[in-house]
Motif scaffolding. Structure first.
Motif, PDB file in Angstrom:
ATOM      1  N   ILE A  10      25.693  -8.213  27.147  1.00  0.00           N
ATOM      2  CA  ILE A  10      25.638  -6.169  26.131  1.00  0.00           C
ATOM      3  C   ILE A  10      24.716  -5.330  26.033  1.00  0.00           C
ATOM      4  N   GLU A  11      25.208  -4.053  26.767  1.00  0.00           N
ATOM      5  CA  GLU A  11      23.049  -3.656  27.193  1.00  0.00           C
ATOM      6  C   GLU A  11      23.662  -1.803  27.061  1.00  0.00           C
ATOM      7  N   LEU A  12      22.343  -1.557  27.396  1.00  0.00           N
ATOM      8  CA  LEU A  12      22.686   0.343  26.578  1.00  0.00           C
ATOM      9  C   LEU A  12      22.085   1.101  27.419  1.00  0.00           C
ATOM     10  N   LYS A  13      23.197   1.100  28.551  1.00  0.00           N
ATOM     11  CA  LYS A  13      23.116   1.959  30.126  1.00  0.00           C
ATOM     12  C   LYS A  13      23.287   3.584  29.650  1.00  0.00           C
ATOM     13  N   GLN A  14      22.118   4.315  30.392  1.00  0.00           N
ATOM     14  CA  GLN A  14      21.473   6.357  30.648  1.00  0.00           C
ATOM     15  C   GLN A  14      22.190   6.326  28.538  1.00  0.00           C
ATOM     16  N   GLY A  15      21.412   5.917  28.276  1.00  0.00           N
ATOM     17  CA  GLY A  15      21.226   5.426  26.251  1.00  0.00           C
ATOM     18  C   GLY A  15      22.997   5.964  25.616  1.00  0.00           C
ATOM     19  N   HIS A  16      23.592   5.758  26.355  1.00  0.00           N
ATOM     20  CA  HIS A  16      24.977   6.160  25.560  1.00  0.00           C
ATOM     21  C   HIS A  16      26.167   5.314  25.822  1.00  0.00           C
ATOM     22  N   VAL A  17      25.756   4.408  26.852  1.00  0.00           N
ATOM     23  CA  VAL A  17      27.082   3.884  27.029  1.00  0.00           C
ATOM     24  C   VAL A  17      27.058   2.389  26.984  1.00  0.00           C
ATOM     25  N   LEU A  18      27.106   1.254  26.461  1.00  0.00           N
ATOM     26  CA  LEU A  18      28.012   0.920  26.133  1.00  0.00           C
ATOM     27  C   LEU A  18      28.270  -0.577  27.008  1.00  0.00           C
ATOM     28  N   SER A  19      27.507  -1.566  27.783  1.00  0.00           N
ATOM     29  CA  SER A  19      28.475  -3.091  28.482  1.00  0.00           C
ATOM     30  C   SER A  19      28.352  -3.946  27.793  1.00  0.00           C
ATOM     31  N   ALA A  20      28.986  -4.445  28.609  1.00  0.00           N
ATOM     32  CA  ALA A  20      29.279  -5.757  28.557  1.00  0.00           C
ATOM     33  C   ALA A  20      30.411  -6.341  29.086  1.00  0.00           C
ATOM     34  N   TYR A  21      30.253  -7.553  29.307  1.00  0.00           N
ATOM     35  CA  TYR A  21      30.947  -9.517  29.440  1.00  0.00           C
ATOM     36  C   TYR A  21      31.972  -9.691  28.269  1.00  0.00           C
ATOM     37  N   CYS A  22      33.485  -8.775  28.353  1.00  0.00           N
ATOM     38  CA  CYS A  22      33.970  -9.384  26.670  1.00  0.00           C
ATOM     39  C   CYS A  22      35.224 -10.961  27.415  1.00  0.00           C
ATOM     40  N   ARG A  23      35.405 -11.654  26.196  1.00  0.00           N
ATOM     41  CA  ARG A  23      36.106 -12.651  26.063  1.00  0.00           C
ATOM     42  C   ARG A  23      37.704 -12.055  26.204  1.00  0.00           C
ATOM     43  N   ARG A  24      38.580 -12.698  27.299  1.00  0.00           N
ATOM     44  CA  ARG A  24      39.818 -12.256  26.757  1.00  0.00           C
ATOM     45  C   ARG A  24      40.152 -13.866  26.287  1.00  0.00           C
ATOM     46  N   PRO A  25      41.651 -13.485  25.434  1.00  0.00           N
ATOM     47  CA  PRO A  25      42.257 -14.738  24.720  1.00  0.00           C
ATOM     48  C   PRO A  25      41.992 -15.972  25.499  1.00  0.00           C
ATOM     49  N   SER A  26      42.409 -15.799  26.773  1.00  0.00           N
ATOM     50  CA  SER A  26      42.466 -16.619  28.052  1.00  0.00           C
ATOM     51  C   SER A  26      40.986 -17.727  28.258  1.00  0.00           C
ATOM     52  N   GLY A  27      39.776 -16.825  27.505  1.00  0.00           N
ATOM     53  CA  GLY A  27      38.847 -17.660  27.684  1.00  0.00           C
ATOM     54  C   GLY A  27      38.150 -16.716  29.023  1.00  0.00           C
ATOM     55  N   GLU A  28      38.459 -16.390  30.348  1.00  0.00           N
ATOM     56  CA  GLU A  28      37.489 -15.244  30.961  1.00  0.00           C
ATOM     57  C   GLU A  28      37.069 -13.840  30.803  1.00  0.00           C
ATOM     58  N   ALA A  29      35.745 -14.235  31.111  1.00  0.00           N
ATOM     59  CA  ALA A  29      35.196 -12.983  30.528  1.00  0.00           C
ATOM     60  C   ALA A  29      35.585 -11.517  31.492  1.00  0.00           C
ATOM     61  N   HIS A  30      35.501 -10.665  30.941  1.00  0.00           N
ATOM     62  CA  HIS A  30      35.917  -9.013  31.735  1.00  0.00           C
ATOM     63  C   HIS A  30      34.821  -7.950  31.679  1.00  0.00           C
ATOM     64  N   VAL A  61      16.622   6.489  22.339  1.00  0.00           N
ATOM     65  CA  VAL A  61      17.822   6.028  22.012  1.00  0.00           C
ATOM     66  C   VAL A  61      17.715   4.169  22.883  1.00  0.00           C
ATOM     67  N   HIS A  62      18.170   3.848  21.365  1.00  0.00           N
ATOM     68  CA  HIS A  62      18.302   2.212  22.461  1.00  0.00           C
ATOM     69  C   HIS A  62      18.638   1.193  21.258  1.00  0.00           C
ATOM     70  N   LEU A  63      19.048   0.253  21.971  1.00  0.00           N
ATOM     71  CA  LEU A  63      19.853  -0.630  21.282  1.00  0.00           C
ATOM     72  C   LEU A  63      18.820  -1.958  20.914  1.00  0.00           C
ATOM     73  N   GLU A  64      19.034  -2.616  19.246  1.00  0.00           N
ATOM     74  CA  GLU A  64      18.399  -3.828  19.400  1.00  0.00           C
ATOM     75  C   GLU A  64      19.055  -4.322  18.092  1.00  0.00           C
ATOM     76  N   TRP A  65      18.363  -5.695  18.265  1.00  0.00           N
ATOM     77  CA  TRP A  65      19.279  -7.010  17.599  1.00  0.00           C
ATOM     78  C   TRP A  65      19.343  -7.493  15.933  1.00  0.00           C
ATOM     79  N   GLU A  66      19.478  -7.573  15.775  1.00  0.00           N
ATOM     80  CA  GLU A  66      18.796  -7.226  14.040  1.00  0.00           C
ATOM     81  C   GLU A  66      19.552  -7.763  12.606  1.00  0.00           C
ATOM     82  N   GLY A  67      19.027  -8.361  12.207  1.00  0.00           N
ATOM     83  CA  GLY A  67      19.925  -9.326  10.907  1.00  0.00           C
ATOM     84  C   GLY A  67      19.318 -11.187  10.924  1.00  0.00           C
ATOM     85  N   ASP A  68      20.121 -11.518   9.982  1.00  0.00           N
ATOM     86  CA  ASP A  68      20.003 -12.991   9.774  1.00  0.00           C
ATOM     87  C   ASP A  68      20.815 -13.679  10.594  1.00  0.00           C
ATOM     88  N   THR A  69      22.302 -12.637  10.583  1.00  0.00           N
ATOM     89  CA  THR A  69      23.291 -13.310  11.028  1.00  0.00           C
ATOM     90  C   THR A  69      23.713 -14.197  12.401  1.00  0.00           C
TER      91      THR A  69
END
Length: 110
Positions: A10-30, A61-69
């Motif tokens: 998961i990344e933030l591009k250009q300060g406003h575009v969220l991108s990621a490889y997301c799993r489908r129910p079949s297990g493949e990533a898109h 603008v930036h993305l951070e990963w926070e929390g205890d979970t």
């Protein structure tokens, strides 16, 4: 369920575009992108869901990963203009973004 639990690289591009490889129910990533400017705005120095173009008046603008979970929560941070000054604010992207069959999607959440 928040998108971050079924997506990777998961990344933030250009300060406003969220991108990621997301799993489908079949297990493949898109590969998926979501322009946050289409769903997040800023009003009086605060993030606002169901609005637009937050990045037009934003700095640091930036993305951070926070929390205890695990996985940690994807928190979008920025300094947002209120007309006179900039104010730091943040928003948990997992509150309103989901993985729908391998695609990042905004969901009405408030």
């Amino acid at each position: 369920m928040g998108f971050h639990k079924s997506c990777m690289d998961i990344e933030l591009k250009q300060g406003h575009v969220l991108s990621a490889y997301c799993r489908r129910p079949s297990g493949e990533a898109h590969y998926s992108e979501l322009d946050l400017n289409d769903f997040i705005g800023a009003k009086k120095g605060k993030f606002t869901w169901s609005a637009e173009n937050f990045s037009d008046g934003a700095a640091n603008v930036h993305l951070e990963w926070e929390g205890d979970t695990k996985p940690k929560k994807p928190i979008l941070h920025a300094e947002l203009a209120d007309g006179n000054d900039y104010h730091e604010d943040c928003v948990n992207l997992a509150d309103c973004i989901k993985n729908e069959d391998g695609h990042l999607r905004f969901m009405d959440c408030f």
